[in-house]
Write a protein that holds these residues in place. Structure first.
Motif, PDB file in Angstrom:
ATOM      1  N   GLN A  12       0.829  -1.204   0.000  1.00 46.91           N
ATOM      2  CA  GLN A  12       0.000   0.000   0.000  1.00 46.91           C
ATOM      3  C   GLN A  12       0.869   1.261   0.000  1.00 46.91           C
ATOM      4  N   GLN A  13       1.990   1.210   0.709  1.00 47.73           N
ATOM      5  CA  GLN A  13       2.909   2.346   0.712  1.00 47.73           C
ATOM      6  C   GLN A  13       3.465   2.586  -0.691  1.00 47.73           C
ATOM      7  N   MET A  14       3.806   1.512  -1.369  1.00 48.84           N
ATOM      8  CA  MET A  14       4.336   1.621  -2.722  1.00 48.84           C
ATOM      9  C   MET A  14       3.285   2.209  -3.665  1.00 48.84           C
ATOM     10  N   GLY A  38      12.200   2.460   6.052  1.00 52.43           N
ATOM     11  CA  GLY A  38      10.936   2.959   6.573  1.00 52.43           C
ATOM     12  C   GLY A  38      10.401   4.103   5.727  1.00 52.43           C
ATOM     13  N   TYR A  39       9.098   4.133   5.544  1.00 51.62           N
ATOM     14  CA  TYR A  39       8.475   5.144   4.688  1.00 51.62           C
ATOM     15  C   TYR A  39       8.789   6.550   5.183  1.00 51.62           C
ATOM     16  N   VAL A  43      11.111   8.931   2.839  1.00 51.75           N
ATOM     17  CA  VAL A  43      10.360   9.916   2.055  1.00 51.75           C
ATOM     18  C   VAL A  43      10.392  11.288   2.721  1.00 51.75           C
ATOM     19  N   ASN A  44       9.923  11.369   3.952  1.00 49.43           N
ATOM     20  CA  ASN A  44       9.906  12.664   4.636  1.00 49.43           C
ATOM     21  C   ASN A  44      11.310  13.193   4.893  1.00 49.43           C
ATOM     22  N   GLY A  45      12.275  12.273   5.089  1.00 50.56           N
ATOM     23  CA  GLY A  45      13.628  12.709   5.406  1.00 50.56           C
ATOM     24  C   GLY A  45      14.432  13.180   4.213  1.00 50.56           C
ATOM     25  N   TYR A  46      14.172  12.609   3.024  1.00 52.25           N
ATOM     26  CA  TYR A  46      15.071  12.860   1.895  1.00 52.25           C
ATOM     27  C   TYR A  46      14.356  13.288   0.609  1.00 52.25           C
ATOM     28  N   LYS A  47      13.145  13.796   0.754  1.00 54.38           N
ATOM     29  CA  LYS A  47      12.377  14.213  -0.416  1.00 54.38           C
ATOM     30  C   LYS A  47      12.747  15.606  -0.919  1.00 54.38           C
ATOM     31  N   THR A  48      13.290  16.456  -0.050  1.00 51.01           N
ATOM     32  CA  THR A  48      13.467  17.877  -0.368  1.00 51.01           C
ATOM     33  C   THR A  48      14.180  18.144  -1.700  1.00 51.01           C
ATOM     34  N   PRO A  49      15.291  17.463  -2.020  1.00 52.07           N
ATOM     35  CA  PRO A  49      15.965  17.764  -3.292  1.00 52.07           C
ATOM     36  C   PRO A  49      15.124  17.469  -4.527  1.00 52.07           C
ATOM     37  N   PHE A  50      14.029  16.715  -4.357  1.00 53.09           N
ATOM     38  CA  PHE A  50      13.232  16.296  -5.502  1.00 53.09           C
ATOM     39  C   PHE A  50      11.897  17.037  -5.600  1.00 53.09           C
TER      40      PHE A  50
END
Length: 234
Positions: A12-14, A38-39, A43-50
């Motif tokens: 479901q996360q995918m 972990g989601y 995602v929340n930790g490393y999404k900023t550059p994208f």
């Protein structure tokens, strides 16, 4: 309950990443990333550059073609950066504690004035500041479970300066430097070439650098993100 807070299986996360965030996440290799990292972390930790912007509802819009593997690559960089920084920060911490302990005793009649005596500190600091830092150091020593601290507590009349300096929290150590006689802070400035435009020891830069180093050190020690760590501006 808010939909974002509901428990989601890995599949479901995918699906959420693909459909809601338009981040490519397919197959067993991508699933392993979510299992290991972990989601929230990945995602929340490393999404900023994208992130390229926001939609009308305030949701993030991601750069076209973004994949979960790319987010993992940023995390791997952050992991390596954390290890690199921690290695050299702990080296600097050991150096500063060692030299500060030596200079503290040297400028206090070769240790005849003990660290728990207010006379061992700068006459320019208030009695309250000096009593506060002595109290913090004593409390941290009394809570220590280290064998050599317990040995000194049980077999000697006082804890030597070098043990106190070695054991106290890094924030307390910085306070000790700030309250100590000027020879101590100046020796640390000399060690690292921290001088102002006139070639004088820049104690303000020293204290500020140690506080910033402490912040990074704590982030590294608690496995927090460091690649995007910034200083607050006022």
């Amino acid at each position: 309950m808010n939909e974002d807070k509901l428990f989601l299986t890995y599949n479901q996360q995918m699906k959420k990443l693909r459909n809601d965030k338009h981040i490519e996440c397919n197959g067993s290799n991508h699933k392993k990333i979510l299992v290991r990292a972990g989601y929230f972390n990945i995602v929340n930790g490393y999404k900023t550059p994208f992130v390229s912007g926001q939609d009308a509802s305030g949701n993030h819009i991601y750069i076209s073609g973004t994949t979960i593997s790319q987010l993992q690559a940023v995390k791997q960089f952050d992991d390596q950066l954390r290890s690199f920084l921690l290695k050299y920060i702990t080296q600097v911490e050991e150096e500063t504690r060692t030299l500060a302990g030596y200079k503290f005793d040297e400028c206090n009649d070769n240790g005849k004035i003990p660290w728990y005596d207010t006379n061992a500190y700068s006459p320019n600091k208030s009695l309250q500041d000096k009593m506060s830092v002595i109290s913090k150091a004593y409390n941290e020593l009394s809570r220590s479970q280290l064998d050599y601290v317990k040995f000194y507590m049980d077999n000697h009349k006082q804890i030597p300066t070098w043990i106190m300096i070695k054991v106290v929290n890094f924030s307390t150590f910085i306070d000790i430097i700030h309250c100590s006689k000027i020879d101590i802070s100046h020796s640390l400035c000399q060690l690292y070439g921290l001088e102002d435009e006139q070639g004088r020891a820049n104690v303000k830069l020293l204290i500020g650098s140690l506080h910033w180093m402490r912040k990074i050190r704590n982030a590294c020690a608690h496995n927090e993100r460091v690649y995007c760590l910034t200083r607050k501006t006022y």
